[in-house]
Design an enzyme around this catalytic site. Structure first.
Site, PDB file in Angstrom:
ATOM      1  N   ALA A   1     106.012  -7.126 141.101  1.00  0.00           N
ATOM      2  CA  ALA A   1     104.622  -7.598 141.108  1.00  0.00           C
ATOM      3  C   ALA A   1     103.745  -6.728 142.001  1.00  0.00           C
ATOM      4  CB  ALA A   1     104.530  -9.050 141.560  1.00  0.00           C
TER       5      ALA A   1
ATOM      6  N   TYR B   1      99.115   1.327 140.298  1.00  0.00           N
ATOM      7  CA  TYR B   1     100.139   1.170 141.349  1.00  0.00           C
ATOM      8  C   TYR B   1     101.482   0.720 140.771  1.00  0.00           C
ATOM      9  CZ  TYR B   1      96.181   1.362 144.601  1.00  0.00           C
ATOM     10  OH  TYR B   1      95.069   1.746 145.294  1.00  0.00           O
ATOM     11  N   GLY B   2     101.440  -0.133 139.756  1.00  0.00           N
ATOM     12  CA  GLY B   2     102.686  -0.616 139.139  1.00  0.00           C
ATOM     13  C   GLY B   2     103.493   0.526 138.553  1.00  0.00           C
TER      14      GLY B   2
ATOM     15  N   LYS C   1      95.481  -0.622 138.509  1.00  0.00           N
ATOM     16  CA  LYS C   1      94.961   0.588 139.147  1.00  0.00           C
ATOM     17  C   LYS C   1      96.018   1.694 139.120  1.00  0.00           C
ATOM     18  CE  LYS C   1      92.085  -1.907 142.548  1.00  0.00           C
ATOM     19  NZ  LYS C   1      91.960  -2.188 143.999  1.00  0.00           N
TER      20      LYS C   1
ATOM     21  N   GLU D   1     119.717  -4.103 138.317  1.00  0.00           N
ATOM     22  CA  GLU D   1     118.961  -5.190 137.701  1.00  0.00           C
ATOM     23  C   GLU D   1     117.688  -5.431 138.514  1.00  0.00           C
ATOM     24  OE1 GLU D   1     120.525  -9.200 137.781  1.00  0.00           O
ATOM     25  OE2 GLU D   1     118.971  -9.884 136.383  1.00  0.00           O
TER      26      GLU D   1
HETATM   27  N1  ACO Z   1     100.773  -6.362 129.689  1.00  0.00           N
HETATM   28  C1  ACO Z   1     100.542  -5.204 129.012  1.00  0.00           C
HETATM   29  N2  ACO Z   1     100.249  -4.048 129.609  1.00  0.00           N
HETATM   30  C2  ACO Z   1     100.159  -4.042 130.944  1.00  0.00           C
HETATM   31  C3  ACO Z   1     100.363  -5.197 131.725  1.00  0.00           C
HETATM   32  C4  ACO Z   1     100.697  -6.382 131.045  1.00  0.00           C
HETATM   33  N3  ACO Z   1     100.922  -7.523 131.704  1.00  0.00           N
HETATM   34  N4  ACO Z   1     100.207  -4.884 133.023  1.00  0.00           N
HETATM   35  C5  ACO Z   1      99.896  -3.583 133.050  1.00  0.00           C
HETATM   36  N5  ACO Z   1      99.868  -3.086 131.801  1.00  0.00           N
HETATM   37  C6  ACO Z   1      99.625  -1.698 131.395  1.00  0.00           C
HETATM   38  C7  ACO Z   1      98.333  -1.159 131.944  1.00  0.00           C
HETATM   39  O1  ACO Z   1      97.255  -1.405 131.086  1.00  0.00           O
HETATM   40  C8  ACO Z   1      98.651   0.316 132.061  1.00  0.00           C
HETATM   41  O2  ACO Z   1      98.482   0.942 130.816  1.00  0.00           O
HETATM   42  P1  ACO Z   1      97.866   2.428 130.694  1.00  0.00           P
HETATM   43  O3  ACO Z   1      98.856   3.295 131.424  1.00  0.00           O
HETATM   44  O4  ACO Z   1      97.819   2.671 129.249  1.00  0.00           O
HETATM   45  O5  ACO Z   1      96.544   2.370 131.382  1.00  0.00           O
HETATM   46  C9  ACO Z   1     100.145   0.332 132.380  1.00  0.00           C
HETATM   47  O6  ACO Z   1     100.659  -0.913 131.932  1.00  0.00           O
HETATM   48  C10 ACO Z   1     100.403   0.468 133.847  1.00  0.00           C
HETATM   49  O7  ACO Z   1      99.496  -0.321 134.579  1.00  0.00           O
HETATM   50  P2  ACO Z   1      99.485  -0.370 136.164  1.00  0.00           P
HETATM   51  O8  ACO Z   1      98.072  -0.388 136.631  1.00  0.00           O
HETATM   52  O9  ACO Z   1     100.364   0.710 136.693  1.00  0.00           O
HETATM   53  O10 ACO Z   1     100.170  -1.781 136.380  1.00  0.00           O
HETATM   54  P3  ACO Z   1      99.886  -2.816 137.575  1.00  0.00           P
HETATM   55  O11 ACO Z   1      99.670  -2.094 138.844  1.00  0.00           O
HETATM   56  O12 ACO Z   1      98.861  -3.793 137.169  1.00  0.00           O
HETATM   57  O13 ACO Z   1     101.293  -3.556 137.648  1.00  0.00           O
HETATM   58  C11 ACO Z   1     102.383  -5.585 136.908  1.00  0.00           C
HETATM   59  C12 ACO Z   1     101.812  -4.216 136.496  1.00  0.00           C
HETATM   60  C13 ACO Z   1     103.476  -5.373 137.946  1.00  0.00           C
HETATM   61  C14 ACO Z   1     102.988  -6.234 135.675  1.00  0.00           C
HETATM   62  C15 ACO Z   1     101.253  -6.418 137.517  1.00  0.00           C
HETATM   63  O14 ACO Z   1     100.222  -6.554 136.575  1.00  0.00           O
HETATM   64  C16 ACO Z   1     101.655  -7.798 137.990  1.00  0.00           C
HETATM   65  O15 ACO Z   1     102.046  -7.972 139.129  1.00  0.00           O
HETATM   66  N6  ACO Z   1     101.559  -8.839 137.127  1.00  0.00           N
HETATM   67  C17 ACO Z   1     101.849 -10.216 137.501  1.00  0.00           C
HETATM   68  C18 ACO Z   1     103.312 -10.440 137.808  1.00  0.00           C
HETATM   69  C19 ACO Z   1     104.223 -10.066 136.660  1.00  0.00           C
HETATM   70  O16 ACO Z   1     103.987 -10.392 135.526  1.00  0.00           O
HETATM   71  N7  ACO Z   1     105.319  -9.359 137.001  1.00  0.00           N
HETATM   72  C20 ACO Z   1     106.366  -8.993 136.072  1.00  0.00           C
HETATM   73  C21 ACO Z   1     107.197 -10.183 135.795  1.00  0.00           C
HETATM   74  S1  ACO Z   1     108.761  -9.781 135.056  1.00  0.00           S
HETATM   75  C22 ACO Z   1     109.777  -9.413 136.369  1.00  0.00           C
HETATM   76  O17 ACO Z   1     109.387  -9.543 137.504  1.00  0.00           O
HETATM   77  C23 ACO Z   1     111.191  -8.934 136.093  1.00  0.00           C
END
Ligand code: ACO
Length: 169
Positions: free
Chosen positions: A85, A95-96, A93, A80
């Site tokens: 984040a 990294y996610g 970029k 789970e």
């Molecule tokens: N909604 C829709 N698409 C998204 C989002 C989002 N919130 N965030 C990233 N993406 C997409 C990107 O556009 C990208 O798409 P592509 O491959 O077509 O270009 C893809 O997902 C991967 O993007 P990354 O750059 O790898 O993602 P990033 O490094 O920004 O990490 C994360 C994503 C972890 C959600 C980050 O934006 C973040 O920390 N957000 C705030 C905290 C959050 O919401 N965390 C999740 C909560 S739920 C939980 O924790 C169980």
């Protein structure tokens, strides 16, 4: 960048990384009570896969870019995801995605897991869909029911870990 997986094992360096990750979760997940974040991060049943800037420190704390905290249920073979984040200035970029790939490989190869479940925040559903999570839950309910907690206003999502795929390079 460096990808690591640490838990609360008393090793100084690991603890400093967990503190760095706690600070990111506290900022990026404002709806989560801080005490709850700390409790799960420090719970020995939970593990955290983190992305760090190699050899960089800030105020004695390794520079953590982001991370995912999860709890493996070894017998049930699923994990789970509790928190996920990336720090604000390092989002979108890629990294996610790299972090999730490291998590999948670690969970499969070290923990022997086949699936992940997570309660995704509404605004993160798009991210999880891009990481091959689905809104359909294919795991039998009795595999996970009673193991993971129920939350309101969030969506349960599932991901099957490919048994052979090389997720990282
Ligand atoms: N909604 C829709 N698409 C998204 C989002 C989002 N919130 N965030 C990233 N993406 C997409 C990107 O556009 C990208 O798409 P592509 O491959 O077509 O270009 C893809 O997902 C991967 O993007 P990354 O750059 O790898 O993602 P990033 O490094 O920004 O990490 C994360 C994503 C972890 C959600 C980050 O934006 C973040 O920390 N957000 C705030 C905290 C959050 O919401 N965390 C999740 C909560 S739920 C939980 O924790 C169980």
């Amino acid at each position: 960048l460096k990808f690591v997986c640490y838990s609360n094992d008393g090793v100084d360096d690991h603890m400093m990384c967990l503190i760095g990750l706690k600070n990111i979760f506290a900022r990026q997940l404002p709806n989560m009570p801080k005490e709850y974040i700390v409790r799960l991060l420090m719970d020995r049943k939970h593990k955290s896969v983190m992305v760090l800037r190699k050899n960089e420190v800030e105020g004695g704390i390794p520079l953590v870019v982001g991370g995912i905290t999860y709890r493996p249920y070894h017998r049930q073979r699923f994990g789970e995801i509790a928190f996920c984040a990336i720090s604000a200035d390092e989002q979108v970029k890629g990294y996610g995605t790299r972090l999730m790939n490291h998590l999948k490989e670690h969970a499969r190869d070290v923990d022997g897991l086949t699936h992940f479940l997570t309660y995704a925040d509404n605004n993160a559903v798009g991210y999880f869909l891009k990481q091959s999570f689905t809104k359909e839950i294919y795991l039998e309910k009795d595999v996970w029911h009673g193991y993971i907690k129920d939350y309101d206003g969030v969506l349960l999502m599932e991901c099957r870990i490919d048994p052979k795929l090389k997720y990282t390079n």
